[in-house]
Design an enzyme around this catalytic site. Structure first.
Site, PDB file in Angstrom:
ATOM      1  N   GLU A 154      -6.109 -26.662 -17.379  1.00 56.06           N
ATOM      2  CA  GLU A 154      -6.999 -27.830 -16.963  1.00 56.06           C
ATOM      3  C   GLU A 154      -6.203 -28.628 -16.139  1.00 56.06           C
ATOM      4  OE1 GLU A 154      -9.969 -28.728 -17.055  1.00 56.06           O
ATOM      5  OE2 GLU A 154      -9.913 -30.871 -16.319  1.00 56.06           O
ATOM      6  N   HIS A 181     -11.987 -43.784 -20.138  1.00 57.72           N
ATOM      7  CA  HIS A 181     -11.389 -43.730 -18.944  1.00 57.72           C
ATOM      8  C   HIS A 181     -10.767 -42.337 -18.468  1.00 57.72           C
ATOM      9  CE1 HIS A 181      -8.637 -44.361 -15.549  1.00 57.72           C
ATOM     10  NE2 HIS A 181      -7.566 -43.937 -16.378  1.00 57.72           N
ATOM     11  N   TYR A 232      -3.976 -27.640 -14.172  1.00 62.91           N
ATOM     12  CA  TYR A 232      -3.722 -26.947 -12.881  1.00 62.91           C
ATOM     13  C   TYR A 232      -5.105 -26.654 -12.181  1.00 62.91           C
ATOM     14  CZ  TYR A 232       1.045 -26.667 -13.716  1.00 62.91           C
ATOM     15  OH  TYR A 232       2.432 -26.998 -14.246  1.00 62.91           O
ATOM     16  N   SER A 288     -21.298 -26.409 -16.662  1.00 61.51           N
ATOM     17  CA  SER A 288     -21.417 -26.989 -15.352  1.00 61.51           C
ATOM     18  C   SER A 288     -19.986 -26.191 -14.669  1.00 61.51           C
ATOM     19  CB  SER A 288     -21.325 -28.014 -15.095  1.00 61.51           C
ATOM     20  OG  SER A 288     -20.942 -28.752 -13.707  1.00 61.51           O
ATOM     21  N   SER A 289     -19.003 -26.235 -15.123  1.00 59.57           N
ATOM     22  CA  SER A 289     -17.855 -25.901 -14.533  1.00 59.57           C
ATOM     23  C   SER A 289     -17.808 -24.330 -14.615  1.00 59.57           C
ATOM     24  CB  SER A 289     -16.535 -26.112 -15.376  1.00 59.57           C
ATOM     25  OG  SER A 289     -16.364 -27.820 -15.216  1.00 59.57           O
ATOM     26  N   ASP A 306     -23.875 -19.355   3.156  1.00 62.80           N
ATOM     27  CA  ASP A 306     -23.927 -20.081   1.990  1.00 62.80           C
ATOM     28  C   ASP A 306     -23.256 -19.757   0.491  1.00 62.80           C
ATOM     29  OD1 ASP A 306     -25.156 -22.103  -0.279  1.00 62.80           O
ATOM     30  OD2 ASP A 306     -26.431 -22.616   1.392  1.00 62.80           O
ATOM     31  N   THR A 346       6.240 -24.318  -7.962  1.00 65.30           N
ATOM     32  CA  THR A 346       5.750 -25.592  -7.308  1.00 65.30           C
ATOM     33  C   THR A 346       6.771 -25.919  -6.266  1.00 65.30           C
ATOM     34  OG1 THR A 346       5.194 -26.139  -9.462  1.00 65.30           O
ATOM     35  CG2 THR A 346       5.061 -27.992  -7.848  1.00 65.30           C
ATOM     36  N   HIS A 392      -3.670 -27.106 -20.639  1.00 68.35           N
ATOM     37  CA  HIS A 392      -2.830 -27.074 -19.642  1.00 68.35           C
ATOM     38  C   HIS A 392      -3.085 -26.296 -18.285  1.00 68.35           C
ATOM     39  CE1 HIS A 392       0.985 -28.328 -18.222  1.00 68.35           C
ATOM     40  NE2 HIS A 392       0.975 -27.051 -17.361  1.00 68.35           N
ATOM     41  N   ARG A 399       2.244 -45.593 -25.574  1.00 71.77           N
ATOM     42  CA  ARG A 399       0.649 -45.427 -24.886  1.00 71.77           C
ATOM     43  C   ARG A 399      -0.471 -46.012 -25.749  1.00 71.77           C
ATOM     44  NH1 ARG A 399      -0.440 -39.085 -24.040  1.00 71.77           N
ATOM     45  NH2 ARG A 399      -2.468 -39.698 -22.877  1.00 71.77           N
ATOM     46  N   SER A 409      -2.266 -27.866   2.387  1.00 69.20           N
ATOM     47  CA  SER A 409      -1.906 -26.750   2.996  1.00 69.20           C
ATOM     48  C   SER A 409      -2.622 -26.635   4.308  1.00 69.20           C
ATOM     49  CB  SER A 409      -1.872 -25.569   2.319  1.00 69.20           C
ATOM     50  OG  SER A 409      -0.990 -25.581   1.136  1.00 69.20           O
ATOM     51  N   LYS A 435       6.167 -24.444  -2.988  1.00 71.41           N
ATOM     52  CA  LYS A 435       5.128 -24.821  -2.261  1.00 71.41           C
ATOM     53  C   LYS A 435       5.806 -26.203  -1.516  1.00 71.41           C
ATOM     54  CE  LYS A 435       1.033 -24.333  -3.473  1.00 71.41           C
ATOM     55  NZ  LYS A 435       0.588 -22.980  -2.857  1.00 71.41           N
ATOM     56  N   HIS A 437       4.167 -27.350 -24.820  1.00 75.53           N
ATOM     57  CA  HIS A 437       5.130 -28.292 -24.355  1.00 75.53           C
ATOM     58  C   HIS A 437       4.199 -29.718 -24.388  1.00 75.53           C
ATOM     59  CE1 HIS A 437       3.725 -27.635 -19.837  1.00 75.53           C
ATOM     60  NE2 HIS A 437       2.855 -28.782 -20.652  1.00 75.53           N
ATOM     61  N   HIS A 438       3.067 -29.938 -24.795  1.00 74.54           N
ATOM     62  CA  HIS A 438       2.328 -31.131 -25.054  1.00 74.54           C
ATOM     63  C   HIS A 438       2.745 -31.600 -26.641  1.00 74.54           C
ATOM     64  CE1 HIS A 438       0.051 -30.928 -21.298  1.00 74.54           C
ATOM     65  NE2 HIS A 438       0.154 -29.898 -21.306  1.00 74.54           N
ATOM     66  N   TRP A 448      -8.347 -39.061 -24.796  1.00 72.59           N
ATOM     67  CA  TRP A 448      -9.218 -38.372 -24.141  1.00 72.59           C
ATOM     68  C   TRP A 448      -8.804 -36.838 -24.687  1.00 72.59           C
ATOM     69  CZ3 TRP A 448      -8.156 -34.014 -21.041  1.00 72.59           C
ATOM     70  CH2 TRP A 448      -6.878 -33.713 -21.046  1.00 72.59           C
TER      71      TRP A 448
END
Lengths: 295, 539
Positions: free
Chosen positions: B257, B78, B259, B171-172, B107, B330, B255, B452, B270, B333, B304-305, B143
């Protein structure tokens, strides 16, 4: 609308889907090969063949379009940006392995020896203690968790033997390539061909010495399975060697294109792109020489 | 194909080919954007189906439906499918569709590579999903695929998962390179960087995150591969390596990722808020600087993870403060978005509803993020349902919300038809209520200590889990309604104007609806660019 603003947007193309089939086949074959499936290697080679076919076809098409003058400065700038940032992504790939190296050298290996706040280490690893070079000879255990036996080398690679020579060779190849570039810009075709061949020769020589060095190291027991030292040593130098191989192949293609007269004094992006790549490989080697072989 | 109409050729020389070959061979940014969006939607349904299995198992305590190993496969797949198959491709699809028409380009800069960056995805997705049919089942280690769960103790299918990640990475990276080249090289000659719309800006910055972070992930899975198959010891302490090192490398990718999946959402919001507030975006330049600041900070907060890995106190303190620092840009924003709406002439069409609820719900997710950032508190919340609540608030009511908002906002531009506003409204309200029923109770579950990635739980968690599951099923069903609305919009004949929304600004609204197959063969004029830019220009 004036010509400058026209941007070449190619018509549909089959090459990407062929590339996807090729690279997927390659990976599926490789994974099966690693799991000991009989047909793994065959499928992997088939995938590789498709991938090579795709590269020739796709890049050949781009070359033809370039030679027939479909591209302008705008397209050229896109190619340059593409190549530059592709090389940056390659740098970041190496960064991952350098992180592993620095982390092991400066943090995890000292911690295994009980440094820092990891006060359980003496009990877990029986008072094990090591610094970076030592860990090659003295790993915490004789087998890995998955049962692989750890190979203990009798000695490590001597920095001032082949590695130092290889450093000189690669640095020199950077110089010869730059001379070749100047010759190209000055329109001196024979000089260009000579110095380009010299660059390829130095690259191939480097690879030969690298293979020889691997042979010695393996004979001395320094293997991929020599714990974290062997892991970082072979993965970093191995990926670098792979990139040198790719770079040398690309230079050979460039040599072929020079013979065909594809490049002009001010229009030779392919040459420059490959030259950037070669310098990138060069700089990575300097990092390897300092941090893997020397310090 | 039902989507043919999206990029119907209106005027120009080489229009699209006919049939399936059009989609396989295409080099057109709109075709490729469409492909990305449909792929993302299919993956969203697949990943959503896995989530339904998870919620069904968790409906009641005890193990009723699936065995624990399969449950773990469900949570793992998932997460992977949603992150790499749904959210990221959806944003790349939006980038493909919108960036060229927002900057007045014909293009993308590298159209053939653009095709490849899409056409790797179905292969990667197929390899990833094929692991379910292998001996030992699909990866079941979460994951985040922490070593040694993913190395020593993982099923054989893990190697296929690794190669799928490699393909997704290719790809990315190609997509990111293409976007950087497009933004730098293909902007209309008169468009300055500080005239670019914020969606373009946020994607531009995101590309640098991708190009910096995805190769690190490739390195991490490569080390996993060699640890598993070739006897290296990167993540094995018996050979002098360290499993915690895996976490460092993974989160150094992971991390940024986060963002990668958030910044484009910021850009979308925006665009939508000013349109329906009929005011220019408040603080355009501070928005740009805030995005740059967030992107920079995202590279220096990864640990921090990992507060519970036994890191030195100084490390814990540094990562706590650095992480909380992210709340500053943040916050800039969020305040700017609120100030944009302040005293605006607001109307509440469907995209606006999604956008406003984004601001509220994403802020909730952001605030729980600040809670998690505090080292001593994280000791309590770590690996509980609190973190599950947190990242679903930022990823579902953040990223997915922005994607929904953008689909409703730009769908008339893509299809040339207006969607059914009434149904879309119903969709929004069903979704916003059910998503909160689904995720809000998870905060309570987490604070009460429910871990979890667990198929069974003690009785005191039963009520909230049942509420959450019911919300989950309802939220899942809303996507069927969404699919119907989109298909209806493609097929109906309720023509949209080229401006679509009266308050909309941006070059994409100056071309016809549906956008012609080739747009901006001659670049827009300076006056037009200034007229359509997101902020005031001094005379």
């Amino acid at each position: 609308m004036d010509n400058k603003q026209l941007y070449y947007v190619p018509n549909g193309t089959y090459w990407p889907i062929i590339g996807s089939v090729g690279v997927s086949t390659l990976f599926i074959g490789l994974a099966n090969q690693m799991h000991g499936v009989e047909w793994g290697m065959t499928v992997m080679l088939l995938g590789l063949a498709i991938l090579i076919f795709m590269l020739f076809g796709w890049l050949g098409q781009v070359v033809n379009e370039s030679v027939s003058g479909l591209y302008n400065d705008k397209v050229d700038a896109s190619f340059r940006l593409g190549m530059a940032w592709f090389i940056f992504s390659e740098v970041m790939f190496f960064v991952a392995f350098f992180i592993a190296l620095f982390y092991a050298r400066n943090l995890s290996v000292p911690w295994l020896g009980g440094e820092g706040n990891n006060f359980f280490t003496p009990e877990l690893w029986n008072g094990f203690s090591a610094t970076w070079q030592q860990i090659a000879f003295n790993t915490p255990s004789t087998t890995l968790q998955n049962g692989t036996e750890i190979s203990v080398p009798v000695k490590l690679v001597n920095t001032w033997g082949l590695p130092a020579l290889n450093t000189a060779l690669l640095l020199l190849s950077g110089v010869t390539l730059t001379i070749a570039h100047h010759a190209l810009r000055a329109g001196k075709r024979n000089n260009l061909i000579f110095w380009l061949i010299a660059t390829i020769f130095l690259g191939v020589l480097f690879l030969g010495f690298q293979v020889a060095e691997y042979g010695h190291a393996y004979a001395d027991g320094l293997k991929l399975t020599s714990g974290i030292y062997g892991s970082t040593f072979y993965m970093l130098t191995g990926f670098h060697g792979f990139h040198v191989t790719v770079g040398a192949l690309m230079l050979t293609v460039i040599l072929y294109r020079v013979q065909k007269g594809h490049f002009s004094k001010d229009n030779h992006f392919a040459f420059e792109g490959v030259a950037w790549y070669w310098h990138f490989v060069d700089v990575v080697w300097l990092g390897l020489f300092f941090f893997v072989y020397w310090l | 194909m039902t989507t043919d109409v999206i990029a119907e050729d209106h005027n120009h020389h080489h229009g699209p080919e006919k049939g399936i070959m059009r989609w396989i061979k295409t080099t057109n940014h709109k075709d490729i954007g469409t492909l990305y969006l449909w792929f993302a939607f299919i993956m969203l349904l697949v990943g959503g189906a896995f989530a339904m299995v998870i919620r069904l198992e968790l409906l009641q305590p005890g193990i009723q439906l699936v065995n624990p190993d399969f449950f773990n496969q469900m949570t793992t797949m998932h997460g992977l499918i949603m992150v790499f198959g749904a959210v990221m491709p959806a944003f790349v699809g939006l980038a493909n569709w919108l960036i060229p028409i927002m900057i007045g380009a014909p293009d993308m800069a590298l159209p053939r590579m653009n095709n490849w960056s899409f056409w790797i995805l179905p292969f990667a997705g197929a390899i990833l999903l094929s692991t379910f049919f292998m001996e030992g089942g699909a990866p079941a280690f979460g994951w985040t695929f922490y070593a040694p769960l993913s190395t020593t103790f993982a099923p054989d299918s893990t190697d296929f998962f690794i190669f799928a990640i490699h393909l997704l990475g290719f790809s990315s990276i190609m997509g990111a390179i293409n976007i950087i080249a497009t933004v730098i090289n293909m902007r209309a000659p008169d468009m300055k960087f500080m005239d670019m719309p914020l969606f373009v800006w946020t994607w531009f910055i995101t590309s640098f995150l991708l190009i910096g972070a995805m190769p690190i992930l490739a390195g991490a899975v490569t080390m996993m591969l060699t640890d598993r198959n070739f006897g290296t010891a990167f993540f094995d302490a018996s050979g002098g390596g360290d499993p915690v090192m895996f976490q460092h490398i993974f989160w150094f990718f992971g991390h940024p990722e986060v963002y990668i999946m958030a910044l484009p959402a910021f850009g979308i919001i925006s665009h939508i808020l000013p349109t329906f507030s009929r005011k220019p975006l408040f603080g355009y330049s501070s928005m740009v600087y805030a995005v740059v600041a967030i992107a920079f900070l995202s590279y220096i907060v990864w640990a921090h993870h990992m507060f519970l890995t036994g890191m030195p106190v100084a490390g814990g303190l540094y990562f706590m403060y650095a992480t909380m620092l992210i709340a500053v840009p943040t916050g800039v924003k969020v305040f700017n978005w609120v100030a944009t709406m302040w005293k605006g002439t607001m109307t509440f069409e469907t995209p606006m509803l999604w956008a406003i609820s984004f601001v509220i719900l994403f802020t909730i997710g952001g605030l729980t993020g600040v809670m998690m950032a505090m080292t001593p508190l994280d000791v309590q919340y770590h690996d509980t349902y609190f973190i599950v609540a947190h990242f679903h608030y930022v990823l579902v009511t953040g990223s997915v919300w922005a994607i929904m908002a953008s689909v409703y906002y730009w769908l008339p531009k893509w299809t040339g038809n207006m969607y059914n506003e009434k149904l879309a409204n119903i969709h929004f309200w069903l979704a916003v209520v059910s998503v909160n029923v689904l995720f809000f109770p998870m905060h309570f579950l987490g604070l009460a200590g429910m871990p979890r990635r667990i198929p069974d739980y003690s009785l005191q968690f039963a009520d909230f889990n049942m509420i959450s599951s019911i919300g989950g099923f309802a939220f899942g069903l809303t996507f069927i309604l969404f699919l119907y609305i989109v298909i209806d919009c493609i097929k109906n004949n309720n023509k949209a104007t080229s401006r679509v929304w009266e308050g909309a600004k941006g070059l994409e609204w100056t071309i016809a609806s549906p956008a012609p197959y080739h747009s901006f063969e001659s670049p827009p004029s300076k006056e037009e660019i200034i007229k359509e830019s997101q902020h005031f220009h001094e005379k």
